[in-house]
Design a protein around this motif. Structure first.
Motif, short mmCIF file in Angstrom:
data_model
loop_
_atom_site.label_atom_id
_atom_site.label_comp_id
_atom_site.label_asym_id
_atom_site.label_seq_id
_atom_site.Cartn_x
_atom_site.Cartn_y
_atom_site.Cartn_z
N THR A 144 0.80 -1.23 0.00
CA THR A 144 0.00 0.00 0.00
C THR A 144 0.83 1.28 0.00
O THR A 144 0.30 2.35 -0.27
N GLN A 229 -7.19 -0.55 12.28
CA GLN A 229 -6.92 0.04 10.96
C GLN A 229 -5.50 0.60 10.89
O GLN A 229 -4.79 0.39 9.91
N HIS A 234 -4.19 0.07 6.64
CA HIS A 234 -5.21 0.22 5.61
C HIS A 234 -5.60 1.69 5.47
O HIS A 234 -5.59 2.44 6.45
N THR A 235 -5.99 2.08 4.26
CA THR A 235 -6.38 3.47 4.03
C THR A 235 -7.84 3.71 4.39
O THR A 235 -8.26 4.86 4.47
N SER A 236 -8.62 2.67 4.58
CA SER A 236 -10.02 2.84 4.95
C SER A 236 -10.42 1.80 6.00
O SER A 236 -9.90 0.68 6.01
N SER A 237 -11.35 2.19 6.85
CA SER A 237 -11.83 1.27 7.89
C SER A 237 -12.62 0.12 7.28
O SER A 237 -12.67 -0.98 7.83
N THR A 239 -11.91 -1.58 4.66
CA THR A 239 -10.98 -2.65 4.30
C THR A 239 -10.65 -3.48 5.53
O THR A 239 -10.65 -4.71 5.49
N THR A 240 -10.40 -2.80 6.64
CA THR A 240 -10.08 -3.51 7.88
C THR A 240 -11.26 -4.34 8.36
O THR A 240 -11.11 -5.50 8.75
N HIS A 242 -13.72 -5.56 6.63
CA HIS A 242 -13.92 -6.70 5.74
C HIS A 242 -12.91 -7.80 6.06
O HIS A 242 -13.20 -8.98 6.00
N TYR A 243 -11.73 -7.37 6.42
CA TYR A 243 -10.63 -8.30 6.68
C TYR A 243 -10.89 -9.16 7.91
O TYR A 243 -10.52 -10.32 7.96
#
Length: 256
Positions: A144, A229, A234-237, A239-240, A242-243
């Motif tokens: 990233t 996050q 990660h650049t967005s919450s 994404t975190t 979902h992870y």
């Protein structure tokens, strides 16, 4: 073990060979959305997730071809990807400790460092000694580009001290390096990790991937009220979330 080649680049090379076998004989302007959809359907029967990655690479290729004036449109746009089932493997503490016990000092140290930092494998083995400072550990994530500094806490100092105390070549510039002072390659470490997982499975355990340690770290961080996050880079919450969303457990009190 040789020098490290970024994992994404290695994957792209493999994906490109697969795409060439199917689309290599076609003129770019002749590729239509229906061809991409058919590729996803056929390839998806055996490898739906890999088919999605290959489609992403193909889309990027056509985006560049548009820029160069080779084609007027991207046939991948609008073509739905294969459905992917999120991995929900959560590594419990007892499993983590048991695998460390049978893995040996080196693998156990890498596991501890991966858990404390939630770093990806590529970033762990790219870590140079010069990035370890009095302030903390400086990281620029390979995937990233996110810049982070991991501040010192006692457990991190203890884990970092282990590989630094091992005999190393004078020119060994990496925290985790081979006898020749080079970083471990993805294939080299994967072979070592696989041997550990075979031993774990033979003892009755359920195998897991090295990447599952990152999932455990992020899940535990969120559960303990920490900034998952920021830890993930990660650049967005979203994404975190979902992870880790498939890896959370709800504690339930049984009936008396």
């Amino acid at each position: 073990m040789g020098s490290t080649i970024p994992r994404t680049y290695q994957d792209n090379l493999t994906e490109a060979k697969t795409l060439l076998a199917v689309f290599g004989g076609m003129r770019p302007c002749d590729v239509r959305p229906m061809h991409v959809a058919q590729y996803l359907d056929v390839r998806g029967k055996k490898a739906p997730v890999r088919a999605n990655r290959e489609k992403s690479l193909l889309s990027h290729i056509f985006s560049m071809a548009m820029r160069w004036g080779v084609v007027d449109s991207n046939p991948c746009r609008g073509v739905a990807r294969n459905t992917e089932k999120g991995r929900d493997r959560y590594l419990i503490d007892a499993e983590f400790m048991a695998v460390k016990h049978i893995a040996g000092d080196f693998i156990a140290t890498v596991m501890d460092f991966a858990y404390l930092t939630a770093l990806r494998k590529g970033d762990i083995f790219a870590l140079r000694l010069e990035q370890i400072t009095a302030e903390g550990i400086y990281i620029k994530q390979g995937k990233t580009g996110m810049k982070q500094i991991f501040e010192w806490i006692p457990t991190l100092r203890e884990v970092i001290a282990r590989p630094r105390a091992l005999p190393r070549p004078i020119r060994g510039l990496y925290l985790f390096c081979t006898r020749r002072g080079q970083p471990y390659t993805d294939a080299g470490f994967k072979a070592m990790w696989n041997r550990v997982q075979v031993k774990w499975a033979e003892s009755g355990g359920e195998r897991f991937t090295f990447h599952d340690i990152r999932a455990k770290a992020l899940t535990d961080a969120k559960r303990h009220g920490l900034d998952a996050q920021a830890l993930a880079g990660h650049t967005s919450s979203a994404t975190t979330d979902h992870y880790i969303k498939m890896k959370k457990f709800r504690k339930v009190t049984p009936l008396l």
